[in-house]
Design a protein around this motif. Sequence first.
Motif, PDB file in Angstrom:
ATOM      1  N   LYS A  69       0.800  -1.124   0.031  1.00 59.95           N
ATOM      2  CA  LYS A  69       0.007  -0.200   0.140  1.00 59.95           C
ATOM      3  C   LYS A  69       0.873   1.086   0.002  1.00 59.95           C
ATOM      4  O   LYS A  69       1.971   1.358   0.759  1.00 59.95           O
ATOM      5  N   ILE A  70       0.419   2.250  -0.641  1.00 60.82           N
ATOM      6  CA  ILE A  70       1.130   3.331  -0.640  1.00 60.82           C
ATOM      7  C   ILE A  70       0.481   4.782  -0.256  1.00 60.82           C
ATOM      8  O   ILE A  70       0.976   5.764  -0.206  1.00 60.82           O
ATOM      9  N   GLY A  71      -0.644   4.466   0.382  1.00 58.11           N
ATOM     10  CA  GLY A  71      -1.560   5.826   0.852  1.00 58.11           C
ATOM     11  C   GLY A  71      -2.763   5.927   0.029  1.00 58.11           C
ATOM     12  O   GLY A  71      -2.985   5.099  -0.745  1.00 58.11           O
ATOM     13  N   SER A  72      -3.443   7.117   0.452  1.00 66.01           N
ATOM     14  CA  SER A  72      -4.714   7.516  -0.137  1.00 66.01           C
ATOM     15  C   SER A  72      -4.508   8.079  -1.763  1.00 66.01           C
ATOM     16  O   SER A  72      -3.325   8.801  -1.836  1.00 66.01           O
ATOM     17  N   PRO A  73      -5.351   7.953  -2.634  1.00 72.87           N
ATOM     18  CA  PRO A  73      -5.405   8.919  -3.991  1.00 72.87           C
ATOM     19  C   PRO A  73      -4.868  10.117  -3.629  1.00 72.87           C
ATOM     20  O   PRO A  73      -4.332  11.013  -4.248  1.00 72.87           O
ATOM     21  N   ASN A  74      -5.576  10.697  -2.427  1.00 72.45           N
ATOM     22  CA  ASN A  74      -5.530  12.314  -2.140  1.00 72.45           C
ATOM     23  C   ASN A  74      -3.953  12.615  -1.800  1.00 72.45           C
ATOM     24  O   ASN A  74      -3.666  13.659  -1.569  1.00 72.45           O
ATOM     25  N   ASP A  75      -3.373  11.484  -1.350  1.00 68.01           N
ATOM     26  CA  ASP A  75      -1.935  11.876  -1.068  1.00 68.01           C
ATOM     27  C   ASP A  75      -0.737  12.220  -2.407  1.00 68.01           C
ATOM     28  O   ASP A  75       0.206  12.684  -2.112  1.00 68.01           O
ATOM     29  N   PHE A  76      -1.662  12.107  -3.517  1.00 70.93           N
ATOM     30  CA  PHE A  76      -0.804  12.286  -4.722  1.00 70.93           C
ATOM     31  C   PHE A  76      -1.497  13.460  -5.574  1.00 70.93           C
ATOM     32  O   PHE A  76      -2.662  13.349  -6.161  1.00 70.93           O
ATOM     33  N   ASP A  77      -0.723  14.661  -5.491  1.00 74.75           N
ATOM     34  CA  ASP A  77      -1.243  15.587  -6.305  1.00 74.75           C
ATOM     35  C   ASP A  77      -1.361  15.673  -7.882  1.00 74.75           C
ATOM     36  O   ASP A  77      -0.318  15.108  -8.291  1.00 74.75           O
ATOM     37  N   LEU A  78      -2.494  16.278  -8.726  1.00 77.42           N
ATOM     38  CA  LEU A  78      -2.132  16.132  -9.964  1.00 77.42           C
ATOM     39  C   LEU A  78      -0.953  16.890 -10.486  1.00 77.42           C
ATOM     40  O   LEU A  78      -0.700  17.912  -9.798  1.00 77.42           O
ATOM     41  N   GLY A  79      -0.204  16.280 -11.464  1.00 74.34           N
ATOM     42  CA  GLY A  79       1.050  16.856 -11.964  1.00 74.34           C
ATOM     43  C   GLY A  79       2.102  16.614 -11.161  1.00 74.34           C
ATOM     44  O   GLY A  79       3.096  17.478 -11.487  1.00 74.34           O
ATOM     45  N   THR A  80       2.264  15.661 -10.302  1.00 75.71           N
ATOM     46  CA  THR A  80       3.391  15.373  -9.534  1.00 75.71           C
ATOM     47  C   THR A  80       3.703  13.887 -10.069  1.00 75.71           C
ATOM     48  O   THR A  80       3.199  12.995 -10.249  1.00 75.71           O
ATOM     49  N   VAL A  81       4.995  13.716  -9.468  1.00 73.88           N
ATOM     50  CA  VAL A  81       5.810  12.373  -9.277  1.00 73.88           C
ATOM     51  C   VAL A  81       6.385  12.236  -8.286  1.00 73.88           C
ATOM     52  O   VAL A  81       6.949  12.831  -7.649  1.00 73.88           O
ATOM     53  N   ALA A  82       5.910  11.307  -7.439  1.00 74.66           N
ATOM     54  CA  ALA A  82       6.286  10.894  -6.132  1.00 74.66           C
ATOM     55  C   ALA A  82       7.630  10.031  -6.205  1.00 74.66           C
ATOM     56  O   ALA A  82       7.482   8.897  -6.875  1.00 74.66           O
ATOM     57  N   THR A  83       8.581  10.334  -5.601  1.00 73.79           N
ATOM     58  CA  THR A  83       9.978   9.551  -5.743  1.00 73.79           C
ATOM     59  C   THR A  83      10.387   8.696  -4.572  1.00 73.79           C
ATOM     60  O   THR A  83      11.200   8.298  -4.452  1.00 73.79           O
ATOM     61  N   ARG A  84       9.489   8.847  -3.387  1.00 73.25           N
ATOM     62  CA  ARG A  84       9.783   8.324  -2.330  1.00 73.25           C
ATOM     63  C   ARG A  84       9.505   6.743  -2.220  1.00 73.25           C
ATOM     64  O   ARG A  84      10.111   6.162  -1.202  1.00 73.25           O
ATOM     65  N   PHE A  85       9.368   6.432  -3.357  1.00 71.28           N
ATOM     66  CA  PHE A  85       9.199   4.745  -3.331  1.00 71.28           C
ATOM     67  C   PHE A  85      10.459   4.273  -4.115  1.00 71.28           C
ATOM     68  O   PHE A  85      10.425   3.172  -4.293  1.00 71.28           O
ATOM     69  N   VAL A  86      11.077   4.898  -4.627  1.00 67.07           N
ATOM     70  CA  VAL A  86      12.126   4.484  -5.475  1.00 67.07           C
ATOM     71  C   VAL A  86      13.202   3.576  -4.888  1.00 67.07           C
ATOM     72  O   VAL A  86      13.482   2.426  -5.159  1.00 67.07           O
ATOM     73  N   ALA A  87      13.555   4.101  -3.599  1.00 66.72           N
ATOM     74  CA  ALA A  87      14.974   3.446  -3.194  1.00 66.72           C
ATOM     75  C   ALA A  87      14.282   2.212  -2.445  1.00 66.72           C
ATOM     76  O   ALA A  87      14.919   1.137  -2.613  1.00 66.72           O
ATOM     77  N   SER A  88      12.870   2.153  -2.014  1.00 67.31           N
ATOM     78  CA  SER A  88      12.605   0.690  -1.143  1.00 67.31           C
ATOM     79  C   SER A  88      11.832   0.061  -2.172  1.00 67.31           C
ATOM     80  O   SER A  88      12.080  -1.316  -2.041  1.00 67.31           O
ATOM     81  N   GLN A  89      11.112   0.432  -2.903  1.00 66.62           N
ATOM     82  CA  GLN A  89      10.494  -0.387  -4.037  1.00 66.62           C
ATOM     83  C   GLN A  89      10.401  -0.228  -5.515  1.00 66.62           C
ATOM     84  O   GLN A  89       9.962  -1.198  -6.313  1.00 66.62           O
ATOM     85  N   GLY A  90      11.369   0.455  -5.805  1.00 64.27           N
ATOM     86  CA  GLY A  90      11.586   0.591  -7.308  1.00 64.27           C
ATOM     87  C   GLY A  90      10.686   1.230  -8.272  1.00 64.27           C
ATOM     88  O   GLY A  90      10.487   0.713  -9.505  1.00 64.27           O
ATOM     89  N   VAL A  91       9.873   1.981  -7.752  1.00 63.93           N
ATOM     90  CA  VAL A  91       8.673   2.604  -8.675  1.00 63.93           C
ATOM     91  C   VAL A  91       8.469   4.220  -8.233  1.00 63.93           C
ATOM     92  O   VAL A  91       8.654   4.611  -7.293  1.00 63.93           O
ATOM     93  N   TRP A  92       7.916   4.908  -9.296  1.00 67.90           N
ATOM     94  CA  TRP A  92       7.559   6.217  -9.022  1.00 67.90           C
ATOM     95  C   TRP A  92       6.036   6.115  -9.144  1.00 67.90           C
ATOM     96  O   TRP A  92       5.265   5.279  -9.955  1.00 67.90           O
ATOM     97  N   ILE A  93       5.362   6.993  -8.542  1.00 74.44           N
ATOM     98  CA  ILE A  93       3.924   7.249  -8.706  1.00 74.44           C
ATOM     99  C   ILE A  93       3.618   8.501  -9.311  1.00 74.44           C
ATOM    100  O   ILE A  93       4.036   9.609  -8.647  1.00 74.44           O
ATOM    101  N   VAL A  94       2.905   8.225 -10.267  1.00 72.47           N
ATOM    102  CA  VAL A  94       2.724   9.357 -11.288  1.00 72.47           C
ATOM    103  C   VAL A  94       1.162   9.754 -11.265  1.00 72.47           C
ATOM    104  O   VAL A  94       0.449   8.769 -11.288  1.00 72.47           O
ATOM    105  N   HIS A  95       0.872  11.120 -10.970  1.00 76.81           N
ATOM    106  CA  HIS A  95      -0.422  11.569 -10.960  1.00 76.81           C
ATOM    107  C   HIS A  95      -0.515  12.553 -12.124  1.00 76.81           C
ATOM    108  O   HIS A  95       0.165  13.816 -11.957  1.00 76.81           O
ATOM    109  N   THR A  96      -1.118  12.419 -13.344  1.00 74.58           N
ATOM    110  CA  THR A  96      -1.018  13.106 -14.491  1.00 74.58           C
ATOM    111  C   THR A  96      -2.374  13.030 -15.309  1.00 74.58           C
ATOM    112  O   THR A  96      -3.010  12.124 -15.086  1.00 74.58           O
ATOM    113  N   ASP A  97      -2.385  14.085 -16.025  1.00 79.80           N
ATOM    114  CA  ASP A  97      -3.662  14.029 -17.132  1.00 79.80           C
ATOM    115  C   ASP A  97      -3.101  14.098 -18.632  1.00 79.80           C
ATOM    116  O   ASP A  97      -3.850  14.434 -19.383  1.00 79.80           O
ATOM    117  N   GLN A  98      -2.026  13.887 -18.509  1.00 79.66           N
ATOM    118  CA  GLN A  98      -1.090  14.107 -19.884  1.00 79.66           C
ATOM    119  C   GLN A  98      -1.095  12.783 -20.786  1.00 79.66           C
ATOM    120  O   GLN A  98      -0.573  12.980 -21.866  1.00 79.66           O
TER     121      GLN A  98
END
Length: 190
Positions: A69-98
Amino acid sequence: MAPAKKAKVEERRGMLAAIMVTAVALPGIMMTPFMIASSLLTAWLGLASLMVARFMLPNVLAEPPRKFKIGSPNDFDLGTVATRFVASQGVWIVHTDQYQGKNMIYALLSVCTHLGCTPSWLEGEQKFKCPCHGSGFYITGVNFEGPAPRPLERVGLRIAEDGMLEVDKSLKFQEEMGQWTDSNSFVEIA
Ligand code: FES
């Protein structure tokens, strides 16, 4: 002391001395060269058996869980890339409309599709940049510069029963295979 009693005492002393001599001498007898070699051979065989058994058992690696689990959808603002899971899990979490105009959250694997290096998210340039040979990827994960032959890969993402986002790294989705339309590869935000 009466002669008979004295003789008995002497006899007992003699027996006691004999027992003590035997007890001291016994370890000496067991440590003959043959016995030492035999003991060493036994120990070596035991060690070799353990090593063979260890070789035949599967390696148990302490890998991070494939689902987390990585948290609520509300924790990820539109137009952002969350980099805090890269070191531990090897993923970025992206919220975009592009990507195809849809407002969505997805998880991108932080592995360059050229030769597997870990790119960095450059906030100022709004792109992922690989330090190895210069490949660049848009926020969508699509490649646009350098030798990377295809977009970054997505992994599974869904809303769990408790309303939290759950990543599933056992699922992979490749854009060039048409797999980014799979509803398990993103969470659409209303
Ligand atoms: Fe990323 Fe070569 S490994 S550009």
